[in-house]
Design a protein around this motif. Structure first.
Motif, mmCIF file in Angstrom:
data_model
loop_
_atom_site.group_PDB
_atom_site.id
_atom_site.type_symbol
_atom_site.label_atom_id
_atom_site.label_comp_id
_atom_site.label_asym_id
_atom_site.label_seq_id
_atom_site.Cartn_x
_atom_site.Cartn_y
_atom_site.Cartn_z
ATOM 1 N N GLN A 69 5.269 -18.603 28.395
ATOM 2 C CA GLN A 69 6.446 -17.975 28.196
ATOM 3 C C GLN A 69 6.427 -16.904 29.157
ATOM 4 O OE1 GLN A 69 9.044 -18.807 26.644
ATOM 5 N NE2 GLN A 69 7.839 -20.612 25.804
ATOM 6 N N ALA A 70 5.173 -16.098 29.512
ATOM 7 C CA ALA A 70 5.114 -15.001 30.276
ATOM 8 C C ALA A 70 5.477 -15.856 31.863
ATOM 9 C CB ALA A 70 3.611 -14.369 30.425
ATOM 10 N N TYR A 71 5.165 -16.940 32.229
ATOM 11 C CA TYR A 71 5.178 -17.382 33.522
ATOM 12 C C TYR A 71 6.961 -17.901 33.551
ATOM 13 C CZ TYR A 71 5.382 -21.088 36.993
ATOM 14 O OH TYR A 71 5.632 -21.705 38.393
ATOM 15 N N ILE A 72 7.418 -18.283 32.459
ATOM 16 C CA ILE A 72 8.941 -18.860 32.553
ATOM 17 C C ILE A 72 9.651 -17.567 32.833
ATOM 18 C CG2 ILE A 72 10.750 -19.783 31.171
ATOM 19 C CD1 ILE A 72 8.674 -21.893 29.924
ATOM 20 N N PHE A 73 9.633 -16.628 32.034
ATOM 21 C CA PHE A 73 10.173 -15.466 32.016
ATOM 22 C C PHE A 73 10.110 -14.676 33.435
ATOM 23 C CE2 PHE A 73 11.138 -10.662 31.655
ATOM 24 C CZ PHE A 73 12.285 -10.860 30.529
ATOM 25 N N ALA A 74 9.023 -14.703 34.191
ATOM 26 C CA ALA A 74 9.051 -14.270 35.437
ATOM 27 C C ALA A 74 9.496 -15.144 36.084
ATOM 28 C CB ALA A 74 7.618 -13.916 35.674
ATOM 29 N N VAL A 75 9.401 -16.465 36.137
ATOM 30 C CA VAL A 75 10.086 -17.425 37.271
ATOM 31 C C VAL A 75 11.462 -17.089 37.168
ATOM 32 C CG1 VAL A 75 10.412 -19.739 37.635
ATOM 33 C CG2 VAL A 75 8.221 -18.769 37.511
ATOM 34 N N LEU A 76 11.945 -16.933 35.975
ATOM 35 C CA LEU A 76 13.542 -17.129 35.781
ATOM 36 C C LEU A 76 14.090 -15.796 36.335
ATOM 37 C CD1 LEU A 76 14.120 -18.516 32.227
ATOM 38 C CD2 LEU A 76 14.799 -19.398 34.186
ATOM 39 N N ALA A 77 13.449 -14.701 36.444
ATOM 40 C CA ALA A 77 13.842 -13.102 36.872
ATOM 41 C C ALA A 77 13.855 -13.460 38.297
ATOM 42 C CB ALA A 77 12.775 -12.358 36.348
ATOM 43 N N MET A 78 12.849 -14.200 38.924
ATOM 44 C CA MET A 78 12.708 -14.360 40.650
ATOM 45 C C MET A 78 14.017 -15.167 40.869
ATOM 46 S SD MET A 78 11.165 -13.171 43.015
ATOM 47 C CE MET A 78 11.730 -13.406 44.670
ATOM 48 N N VAL A 79 14.160 -16.299 40.102
ATOM 49 C CA VAL A 79 15.341 -17.112 40.440
ATOM 50 C C VAL A 79 16.614 -16.444 40.352
ATOM 51 C CG1 VAL A 79 16.660 -19.106 39.954
ATOM 52 C CG2 VAL A 79 14.370 -19.308 39.782
ATOM 53 N N TYR A 80 16.842 -15.519 39.448
ATOM 54 C CA TYR A 80 18.022 -14.691 39.644
ATOM 55 C C TYR A 80 18.025 -13.854 40.577
ATOM 56 C CZ TYR A 80 18.399 -16.534 34.631
ATOM 57 O OH TYR A 80 18.481 -17.333 33.759
ATOM 58 N N ILE A 81 16.978 -13.223 40.724
ATOM 59 C CA ILE A 81 17.011 -12.247 42.056
ATOM 60 C C ILE A 81 17.320 -13.052 43.366
ATOM 61 C CG2 ILE A 81 15.468 -10.822 43.523
ATOM 62 C CD1 ILE A 81 14.465 -9.889 40.729
ATOM 63 N N VAL A 82 16.662 -14.132 43.741
ATOM 64 C CA VAL A 82 16.695 -14.784 44.891
ATOM 65 C C VAL A 82 18.213 -15.486 44.911
ATOM 66 C CG1 VAL A 82 16.150 -17.103 45.978
ATOM 67 C CG2 VAL A 82 14.265 -15.772 44.974
ATOM 68 N N SER A 83 18.954 -15.670 43.920
ATOM 69 C CA SER A 83 20.218 -16.108 43.709
ATOM 70 C C SER A 83 21.355 -15.156 44.335
ATOM 71 C CB SER A 83 20.629 -17.089 42.615
ATOM 72 O OG SER A 83 19.932 -18.002 42.316
ATOM 73 N N ALA A 84 20.944 -13.761 43.761
ATOM 74 C CA ALA A 84 21.931 -13.011 44.146
ATOM 75 C C ALA A 84 21.567 -12.432 45.608
ATOM 76 C CB ALA A 84 21.360 -11.527 43.318
ATOM 77 N N SER A 85 20.425 -12.821 46.242
ATOM 78 C CA SER A 85 20.122 -12.467 47.710
ATOM 79 C C SER A 85 20.790 -13.435 48.358
ATOM 80 C CB SER A 85 18.723 -12.169 47.940
ATOM 81 O OG SER A 85 18.048 -11.135 46.982
#
Length: 250
Positions: free
Chosen positions: A207-223
């Motif tokens: 769950q910690a891995y999934i949460f961090a990965v989703l946060a990074m995916v959202y940031i990359v998409s915004a960039s």
């Protein structure tokens, strides 16, 4: 039976004319997790510097950091160092909170909806900040009206809904394990809870891995980048997936 740490009030903090401020287990346990991270981080980097001779402990610390950097790079972060402090902190806080939840008497802060909402709001704020830093204010706002201005309300709703989903997903997964263990403790108080606690350790890491990965995916998409695009780019010299910081300095 108290399941959520929000429902367990540990003490009242005097707040002057406003009365006493209740301090729940969520607040106290969150500070315990932060203290554990600070102390562990200090001990892990004790006497480690550029001139420190290579040791097994230093290689282990660098390997752990490099694993996080490689995950960020694989998702699409061209410069993992930009995202490492934020994504790494999210991952470590969530991971330690979930792992400490197996200790009897300790109620994981991530089992509280207020904590997961706070973490999701951090992601909600970080997404436009990274997006504006990469594309400028106008460039970031333009994505809301792409391919047509009629999509603006739907894009805004999408930002809000995925933040809610991020918070509820983590909260639900942590709380479900707590509820199951609490029920089995009242039915079979020995064998099954031990097995579920071991499974809880694995679930907490995932769950910690999934949460961090989703946060990074959202940031990359915004960039404006494509998640996973970094995997298709040739690695620069000294930037291979198996090169540790110590090896790159040699």
């Amino acid at each position: 039976m108290q399941i959520s740490p929000d429902s367990q009030i540990l003490f009242l903090l005097p707040a002057g004319p406003l009365g006493d401020l209740p301090v729940s287990a969520t607040i106290v346990n969150s500070w315990i997790v932060m203290a554990v991270l600070v102390i562990a981080g200090r001990l892990a980097t004790w006497r480690i510097g550029p001139a420190t001779p290579t040791s097994r402990w230093r290689l282990a610390v660098e390997l752990f950091i490099e694993m996080i950097r490689n995950q960020i790079r694989a998702i699409g972060g061209d410069d993992p160092g930009r995202y490492l402090p934020f994504i790494g902190t999210l991952f470590l806080f969530t991971l330690v909170s979930n792992l400490l939840g197996v200790i009897p008497g300790f109620m994981s802060p991530t089992g509280s909806l207020s904590t997961t909402v706070a973490l999701a709001l951090c992601v909600l704020v970080a997404v436009p900040l990274y997006g504006i830093a990469d594309n400028g204010v106008l460039g970031y706002l333009r994505r809301y009206i792409t391919p047509t201005p009629l999509m603006a309300p739907f894009n805004v709703i999408g930002e809000i809904s995925r933040t809610i989903a991020l918070a509820v997903r983590l909260y639900g997964n942590v709380m479900s394990g707590t509820v199951v263990v609490a029920i089995l403790l009242s039915v079979v108080p020995f064998f099954f809870p031990v097995v579920l606690q071991l499974l809880g350790l694995l679930t907490g890491v995932i769950q910690a891995y999934i949460f961090a990965v989703l946060a990074m995916v959202y940031i990359v998409s915004a960039s404006g980048q494509e998640p996973g695009a970094a995997e298709n780019r040739p690695a620069a010299d000294g930037d291979g997936p198996h090169d540790t910081p110590t090896e790159r300095k040699r």
